[in-house]
Design a protein around this motif. Sequence first.
Motif, PDB file in Angstrom:
ATOM      1  N   PRO A  79      -0.052   0.608  10.428  1.00 53.17           N
ATOM      2  CA  PRO A  79      -0.631   1.118   9.181  1.00 53.17           C
ATOM      3  C   PRO A  79       0.272   0.739   8.009  1.00 53.17           C
ATOM      4  CG  PRO A  79       0.528   2.877  10.296  1.00 53.17           C
ATOM      5  CD  PRO A  79       0.627   1.672  11.207  1.00 53.17           C
ATOM      6  N   PRO A  80      -0.282   0.510   6.829  1.00 49.00           N
ATOM      7  CA  PRO A  80       0.558   0.145   5.684  1.00 49.00           C
ATOM      8  C   PRO A  80       1.295   1.316   5.068  1.00 49.00           C
ATOM      9  CG  PRO A  80      -1.727   0.190   5.035  1.00 49.00           C
ATOM     10  CD  PRO A  80      -1.714   0.443   6.509  1.00 49.00           C
ATOM     11  N   MET A  81       0.900   2.556   5.397  1.00 43.86           N
ATOM     12  CA  MET A  81       1.533   3.724   4.796  1.00 43.86           C
ATOM     13  C   MET A  81       2.717   4.157   5.661  1.00 43.86           C
ATOM     14  SD  MET A  81       1.783   5.514   2.212  1.00 43.86           S
ATOM     15  CE  MET A  81       0.602   4.395   1.457  1.00 43.86           C
ATOM     16  N   THR A  82       3.804   3.386   5.535  1.00 44.49           N
ATOM     17  CA  THR A  82       5.021   3.623   6.305  1.00 44.49           C
ATOM     18  C   THR A  82       6.151   2.871   5.648  1.00 44.49           C
ATOM     19  OG1 THR A  82       6.026   3.478   8.514  1.00 44.49           O
ATOM     20  CG2 THR A  82       4.574   1.660   7.859  1.00 44.49           C
ATOM     21  N   VAL A 102      -5.590   3.681   7.005  1.00 41.31           N
ATOM     22  CA  VAL A 102      -5.280   5.043   7.420  1.00 41.31           C
ATOM     23  C   VAL A 102      -6.459   5.967   7.135  1.00 41.31           C
ATOM     24  CG1 VAL A 102      -2.802   4.739   7.106  1.00 41.31           C
ATOM     25  CG2 VAL A 102      -4.196   5.531   5.172  1.00 41.31           C
ATOM     26  N   GLU A 103      -6.396   7.157   7.732  1.00 40.80           N
ATOM     27  CA  GLU A 103      -7.426   8.170   7.506  1.00 40.80           C
ATOM     28  C   GLU A 103      -7.215   8.861   6.168  1.00 40.80           C
ATOM     29  OE1 GLU A 103      -9.041   9.922  11.527  1.00 40.80           O
ATOM     30  OE2 GLU A 103      -6.925  10.423  11.301  1.00 40.80           O
ATOM     31  N   TYR A 322       4.901   5.710   0.603  1.00 40.35           N
ATOM     32  CA  TYR A 322       5.716   4.524   0.432  1.00 40.35           C
ATOM     33  C   TYR A 322       4.899   3.466  -0.291  1.00 40.35           C
ATOM     34  CZ  TYR A 322       8.420   6.588   4.254  1.00 40.35           C
ATOM     35  OH  TYR A 322       9.154   7.436   5.025  1.00 40.35           O
ATOM     36  N   ILE A 323       5.563   2.400  -0.745  1.00 36.21           N
ATOM     37  CA  ILE A 323       4.835   1.206  -1.148  1.00 36.21           C
ATOM     38  C   ILE A 323       4.101   0.679   0.084  1.00 36.21           C
ATOM     39  CG2 ILE A 323       5.100  -1.172  -1.953  1.00 36.21           C
ATOM     40  CD1 ILE A 323       7.707  -0.227  -3.321  1.00 36.21           C
ATOM     41  N   PRO A 324       2.797   0.403   0.007  1.00 36.38           N
ATOM     42  CA  PRO A 324       2.113  -0.157   1.171  1.00 36.38           C
ATOM     43  C   PRO A 324       2.856  -1.400   1.681  1.00 36.38           C
ATOM     44  CG  PRO A 324       0.526   0.458  -0.502  1.00 36.38           C
ATOM     45  CD  PRO A 324       1.878   0.606  -1.136  1.00 36.38           C
ATOM     46  N   ALA A 344      -5.157   3.475   2.083  1.00 37.50           N
ATOM     47  CA  ALA A 344      -3.705   3.543   1.896  1.00 37.50           C
ATOM     48  C   ALA A 344      -3.314   3.174   0.470  1.00 37.50           C
ATOM     49  CB  ALA A 344      -3.015   2.614   2.892  1.00 37.50           C
ATOM     50  N   GLU A 345      -3.969   2.177  -0.091  1.00 38.12           N
ATOM     51  CA  GLU A 345      -3.606   1.715  -1.425  1.00 38.12           C
ATOM     52  C   GLU A 345      -3.986   2.745  -2.492  1.00 38.12           C
ATOM     53  OE1 GLU A 345      -4.772  -2.449  -2.036  1.00 38.12           O
ATOM     54  OE2 GLU A 345      -4.603  -2.718   0.131  1.00 38.12           O
TER      55      GLU A 345
END
Length: 385
Positions: A79-82, A102-103, A322-324, A344-345
């Motif tokens: 996932p990009p949210m990390t 992400v959800e 976080y920054i994606p 996520a964005e």
Amino acid sequence: MTGMLPYGRHSVTEDDVAAVAGVLRGDWLTTGPQVDAFEADLSAWTGGAGCATVSNGTAALHVAYAAAGVGPGDEVIVPPMTFVATASSAVALGAKIVFADVEEETFTLDPAAVAAATTARTRVVSAVDYAGHPADYDALRTAMGGHDALLLADAAHSIGASYKGRPVGTLADLTTLSFFPTKNLTTAEGGAVATPHPELLKRARRFRNIGLVRERDEQRWPDEGGWHQEVHEFGLNYRLPDVLCALGRSQLRRLGQFLDRRDRLVARYDEALADLPGVRLPGRRSWARPAWHLYPIRVLDGRRREVYDRMRAAGIGVQVNYIPVHWHPAFADLGYRRGSCPVAESFYSQQLSLPLYPGLSDADQDRVIDALTAALRAGSVRSAA
């Protein structure tokens, strides 16, 4: 103005200092008895999964991917949210990263996005327990659709959390932990890999120890001598020394207290901010007991940057997490583009982490709440004028 409140902070006591000093006065600074003892203590929190301690959370991810056999030609779903390390540590082994969105409620990996992204080349699906809220691991298993990929839990935020009554550490084939100072317990720098699979645990422990094979029954030249050790597959020195393991053992004795205090602070935030216009509070699922590493609110109406700046000016150390990952130039240079993970964005454009750590007093938390309220109202008054 009073001093800056950080968004996260370690909690160290004289017992922690004494534990470290005791090791410094002893015979083992590294590769000694505190390592085995810390791994055993961690196992009690990971539902009995075996643990391999490592030098930091990024090392934990690298070790876990190596244990999973990740290499060139493999795909790893992330996932990009990390934090970027969830992806970059797999890239270091030659893998291609496939980002899956992400959800909306928890901002953990979306099972539907995983189902769409999984292929015969998928080696690992990496879920991230964002802010300490476990991902939906049962749904992720189903989404993987019978492929032989391994499921990894990046639990850097979530040691001590549970999912449907099961503790983090039992939910995936491999689980990675981080003990950075802002995390739910600290070894200064440090991390661990947990797994219920003995062969994966053996591979993890070997990789973190330069790949050395010391078991005579597994060596190619076992009669060389008592000193003999061999490298069959390359590894790295990611060992966590006894000094830091002693700190971790001392911290682990208070993990339950840390988690309880975080729960109480989250409940206070929830109550105080419930009716505050312009923000949305973090969501949670009924089946989860989060560990609450972060308290991530959403600042609406395009005002996140303004509120961030106002709260920082007021001495409140808010942060953005976080920054994606696919927005980082290193990934942009590989051809990854903005717009590919819209949930996520969108979340990133609004996300703001409020201070949250066990040593945060009620009075200091009230200061955070007052500063957030003032920042939102200041902008509203200006807009009305």
